[in-house]
Motif scaffolding. Structure first.
Motif, PDB file in Angstrom:
ATOM      1  N   ASP A  69       0.819  -1.216   0.000  1.00 12.12           N
ATOM      2  CA  ASP A  69       0.000   0.000   0.000  1.00 12.12           C
ATOM      3  C   ASP A  69       0.855   1.271   0.000  1.00 12.12           C
ATOM      4  OD1 ASP A  69      -2.622  -1.008  -0.123  1.00 12.12           O
ATOM      5  OD2 ASP A  69      -2.605  -1.489   2.008  1.00 12.12           O
ATOM      6  N   LYS A  98      -5.020   7.147  -4.811  1.00 17.06           N
ATOM      7  CA  LYS A  98      -6.005   6.776  -3.801  1.00 17.06           C
ATOM      8  C   LYS A  98      -7.124   5.924  -4.418  1.00 17.06           C
ATOM      9  CE  LYS A  98      -5.114  10.384  -0.406  1.00 17.06           C
ATOM     10  NZ  LYS A  98      -5.606  11.562   0.333  1.00 17.06           N
ATOM     11  N   ARG A  99      -7.453   6.209  -5.671  1.00 14.54           N
ATOM     12  CA  ARG A  99      -8.446   5.387  -6.362  1.00 14.54           C
ATOM     13  C   ARG A  99      -7.905   3.983  -6.592  1.00 14.54           C
ATOM     14  NH1 ARG A  99      -8.955   3.701 -11.258  1.00 14.54           N
ATOM     15  NH2 ARG A  99      -7.268   5.015 -12.038  1.00 14.54           N
ATOM     16  N   ALA A 101      -5.623   2.425  -4.831  1.00 19.14           N
ATOM     17  CA  ALA A 101      -5.576   1.739  -3.545  1.00 19.14           C
ATOM     18  C   ALA A 101      -6.959   1.251  -3.129  1.00 19.14           C
ATOM     19  CB  ALA A 101      -4.997   2.673  -2.471  1.00 19.14           C
ATOM     20  N   SER A 102      -7.965   2.087  -3.311  1.00 18.99           N
ATOM     21  CA  SER A 102      -9.334   1.716  -2.945  1.00 18.99           C
ATOM     22  C   SER A 102      -9.817   0.536  -3.779  1.00 18.99           C
ATOM     23  CB  SER A 102     -10.259   2.922  -3.130  1.00 18.99           C
ATOM     24  OG  SER A 102     -11.593   2.579  -2.854  1.00 18.99           O
ATOM     25  N   GLY A 106      -7.211  -1.606  -0.474  1.00 24.77           N
ATOM     26  CA  GLY A 106      -6.251  -1.099   0.499  1.00 24.77           C
ATOM     27  C   GLY A 106      -6.443   0.383   0.755  1.00 24.77           C
ATOM     28  N   LYS A 107      -5.433   0.961   1.400  1.00 22.56           N
ATOM     29  CA  LYS A 107      -5.450   2.392   1.702  1.00 22.56           C
ATOM     30  C   LYS A 107      -4.021   2.890   1.598  1.00 22.56           C
ATOM     31  CE  LYS A 107      -6.784   5.774   5.220  1.00 22.56           C
ATOM     32  NZ  LYS A 107      -7.293   5.959   6.605  1.00 22.56           N
ATOM     33  N   LEU A 108      -3.803   3.905   0.788  1.00 22.91           N
ATOM     34  CA  LEU A 108      -2.457   4.412   0.549  1.00 22.91           C
ATOM     35  C   LEU A 108      -1.794   4.877   1.843  1.00 22.91           C
ATOM     36  CD1 LEU A 108      -0.394   5.093  -1.708  1.00 22.91           C
ATOM     37  CD2 LEU A 108      -1.440   7.374  -1.822  1.00 22.91           C
ATOM     38  N   LYS A 109      -0.647   4.253   2.167  1.00 23.36           N
ATOM     39  CA  LYS A 109       0.060   4.570   3.411  1.00 23.36           C
ATOM     40  C   LYS A 109       1.109   5.657   3.239  1.00 23.36           C
ATOM     41  CE  LYS A 109      -0.481  -0.105   5.270  1.00 23.36           C
ATOM     42  NZ  LYS A 109       0.237  -1.369   5.598  1.00 23.36           N
ATOM     43  N   TYR A 175       1.155   9.028   4.855  1.00 19.58           N
ATOM     44  CA  TYR A 175      -0.258   9.371   4.983  1.00 19.58           C
ATOM     45  C   TYR A 175      -0.794   8.921   6.337  1.00 19.58           C
ATOM     46  CZ  TYR A 175      -0.551  10.812   0.123  1.00 19.58           C
ATOM     47  OH  TYR A 175      -0.374  11.475  -1.070  1.00 19.58           O
ATOM     48  N   GLU A 176       0.047   8.230   7.081  1.00 21.30           N
ATOM     49  CA  GLU A 176      -0.252   7.869   8.461  1.00 21.30           C
ATOM     50  C   GLU A 176       0.889   8.400   9.323  1.00 21.30           C
ATOM     51  OE1 GLU A 176      -0.421   3.635   8.291  1.00 21.30           O
ATOM     52  OE2 GLU A 176      -2.376   3.581   7.293  1.00 21.30           O
TER      53      GLU A 176
END
Length: 222
Positions: A69, A98-99, A101-102, A106-109, A175-176
């Motif tokens: 991710d 982000k699209r 990843a979705s 998942g979710k872009l980290k 992104y986290e």
């Protein structure tokens, strides 16, 4: 301005893109025209151009790694000042990632990028385009949230001559919340990213092996 993906070296937009790359970047950073055929056809490598009044005025290449991710920005080119090309490319790229990843569940980290350190190598002209000045780019990327990984970085030359290219930092946009990354995670990414490029410089190999032995690598301000 249009955001258009390029997937074929026969596409006239690619000729404009390669010309722009050759004008902007140092020679050792530019892959030869014909060698772009396979990368452009690779579904995992995303090359987009910014087209203004029929002319390629900017571009970005990036890729998304589903297993971890994460993304990597290969390059961003701003070919002209005063058109808002930088923000246009950055926002379109982020939305696309982000699209992706979705869609992959998942979710872009975060996103890796190699960023010139003008304090190491201040002689790069980047085609005389002021928005590409390494001091300007570094400050812009710092404002976007990129942070420098705390180790001495080199990468293999894209000329395929086995030389190590320095004067850059490997950076990461989290992104986290994160203050460091595992050394093995960075090493895995670098081995994957540069898997197609041979020969590898000894200096690069030793750098990656050192990362694999380290628990964490600190993220520092740009």
């Amino acid at each position: 301005m249009e955001y258009i993906r390029v997937t074929d070296i026969a596409d006239p937009l690619f000729a404009g893109l390669h010309r722009l790359m050759s004008e902007i970047f140092p020679r050792e950073e530019v892959l030869a025209f014909d060698l772009w055929k396979e990368p452009l056809e690779d579904p995992g490598i995303r090359v987009f151009v910014a087209v203004h009044e029929g002319e390629v005025v900017g571009a970005t290449e990036y890729r998304y790694y589903t297993d971890d991710d994460i993304a990597m920005t290969d390059f961003t080119i701003i070919g002209r000042p005063g058109l808002g090309i930088g923000p246009f490319l950055a926002s379109r790229r982020e939305a696309d990632l982000k699209r992706l990843a979705s869609e992959a569940g998942g979710k872009l980290k975060g996103m890796f990028a190699e960023i010139y350190d003008p304090y190491q190598a201040g002689e790069h002209e980047f085609g005389g385009v002021k928005p590409m000045d390494p001091f300007v780019r570094r400050e812009v990327l710092a404002h976007l949230g990129y942070r420098r990984l705390n180790f001495d970085y080199v990468h293999p030359s894209w000329q395929g001559d086995g030389e190590a290219v320095g004067g850059l930092d490997l950076c990461f946009l989290p992104y986290e919340e994160a203050s460091s990354l595992p050394g093995s995670f960075i090493a895995k990414f670098l081995r994957t990213y540069y898997s197609v490029l041979e020969p590898k410089p000894d200096l690069w190999t030793k750098m990656v092996e050192s990362l694999e032995r380290q628990d964490r690598i600190e993220l520092l301000p740009l």
